[in-house]
Design a protein around this motif. Sequence first.
Motif, mmCIF file in Angstrom:
data_model
loop_
_atom_site.group_PDB
_atom_site.id
_atom_site.type_symbol
_atom_site.label_atom_id
_atom_site.label_comp_id
_atom_site.label_asym_id
_atom_site.label_seq_id
_atom_site.Cartn_x
_atom_site.Cartn_y
_atom_site.Cartn_z
ATOM 1 N N SER A 160 -71.038 18.670 -93.945
ATOM 2 C CA SER A 160 -71.524 17.732 -94.968
ATOM 3 C C SER A 160 -70.436 16.710 -95.250
ATOM 4 N N LYS A 161 -70.838 15.560 -95.769
ATOM 5 C CA LYS A 161 -69.897 14.463 -96.024
ATOM 6 C C LYS A 161 -68.789 14.870 -96.989
ATOM 7 N N ASN A 162 -69.066 15.780 -97.913
ATOM 8 C CA ASN A 162 -68.070 16.170 -98.910
ATOM 9 C C ASN A 162 -67.165 17.325 -98.461
ATOM 10 N N PHE A 163 -67.387 17.861 -97.268
ATOM 11 C CA PHE A 163 -66.640 19.039 -96.804
ATOM 12 C C PHE A 163 -65.132 18.801 -96.768
ATOM 13 N N ASP A 164 -64.708 17.622 -96.356
ATOM 14 C CA ASP A 164 -63.275 17.328 -96.268
ATOM 15 C C ASP A 164 -62.574 17.332 -97.624
ATOM 16 N N SER A 165 -63.317 17.249 -98.709
ATOM 17 C CA SER A 165 -62.699 17.255 -100.036
ATOM 18 C C SER A 165 -62.299 18.658 -100.504
ATOM 19 N N LEU A 166 -62.705 19.678 -99.762
ATOM 20 C CA LEU A 166 -62.350 21.048 -100.137
ATOM 21 C C LEU A 166 -60.867 21.309 -99.926
ATOM 22 N N PRO A 167 -60.264 22.175 -100.755
ATOM 23 C CA PRO A 167 -58.861 22.544 -100.554
ATOM 24 C C PRO A 167 -58.670 23.232 -99.194
ATOM 25 N N PRO A 168 -57.529 23.018 -98.545
ATOM 26 C CA PRO A 168 -57.285 23.605 -97.220
ATOM 27 C C PRO A 168 -57.484 25.121 -97.168
ATOM 28 N N ALA A 169 -57.057 25.862 -98.188
ATOM 29 C CA ALA A 169 -57.207 27.323 -98.182
ATOM 30 C C ALA A 169 -58.677 27.730 -98.168
ATOM 31 N N VAL A 170 -59.506 26.977 -98.875
ATOM 32 C CA VAL A 170 -60.939 27.270 -98.917
ATOM 33 C C VAL A 170 -61.573 26.949 -97.564
ATOM 34 N N LYS A 171 -61.249 25.788 -97.007
ATOM 35 C CA LYS A 171 -61.794 25.419 -95.689
ATOM 36 C C LYS A 171 -61.414 26.459 -94.635
ATOM 37 N N LYS A 172 -60.178 26.924 -94.686
ATOM 38 C CA LYS A 172 -59.703 27.931 -93.716
ATOM 39 C C LYS A 172 -60.546 29.200 -93.806
ATOM 40 N N LYS A 173 -60.775 29.685 -95.015
ATOM 41 C CA LYS A 173 -61.564 30.900 -95.218
ATOM 42 C C LYS A 173 -63.005 30.706 -94.732
ATOM 43 N N LEU A 174 -63.595 29.552 -95.036
ATOM 44 C CA LEU A 174 -64.959 29.276 -94.596
ATOM 45 C C LEU A 174 -65.056 29.194 -93.082
ATOM 46 N N MET A 175 -64.096 28.527 -92.466
ATOM 47 C CA MET A 175 -64.142 28.373 -91.014
ATOM 48 C C MET A 175 -63.930 29.710 -90.303
ATOM 49 N N GLU A 176 -63.131 30.588 -90.881
ATOM 50 C CA GLU A 176 -62.979 31.925 -90.315
ATOM 51 C C GLU A 176 -64.313 32.666 -90.338
#
Length: 184
Positions: A160-176
């Motif tokens: 989604s367009k807003n995905f990049d606004s997430l904190p890096p730690a959260v993105k890492k957990k989601l991508m895992e």
Amino acid sequence: MKSIILLLMLLTGSAATHAQVSVITRAAEAYSHFKFRGARLLNVNEAGIEGREENVFIFSKATKGAQPDTMYLQRYSREKSGWTVKADTMLVHAGVIMNWDARKGFFDGDADGSVDAYFIYSLTDADLKQQSVHLLFSKGTAFYTVSAFAADGYSKSRYSKNFDSLPPAVKKKLMEAWERLDKE
């Protein structure tokens, strides 16, 4: 022996300083006082951080057989005045929306004292042949998505367009979680 006891005390103290997300399961009837958008209650997840936040995530759908198929996710949070809708989204698809209730996660990825929650669903055609799979993420008042499509063998993730606004730690957990998911 003293060093072992000291180590155990340090580990216990360290664990106590980090907020733990708790998840509670109750019968659907326990949530009958919530005014969810759909006609049918699919499932409910209660998740919170003790002393900080209480949330109820409700998935509901339009009446059975309605076209296009419509599914709602509402995030309720307990306020002083009672339960209020903190976030609300509607998914619409010409085929069938399938909620993968067993595929979900709750955590506090950036240690902000608020529950982060993800859920998996797929879109199928009328014959129930899967077309795509999606991770729907709830943080605060916003929703974010990661998607993959059968047409390209689920090889490319779309965000989604807003995905990049997430904190890096959260993105890492989601991508895992996303990478571990069997998307087919």
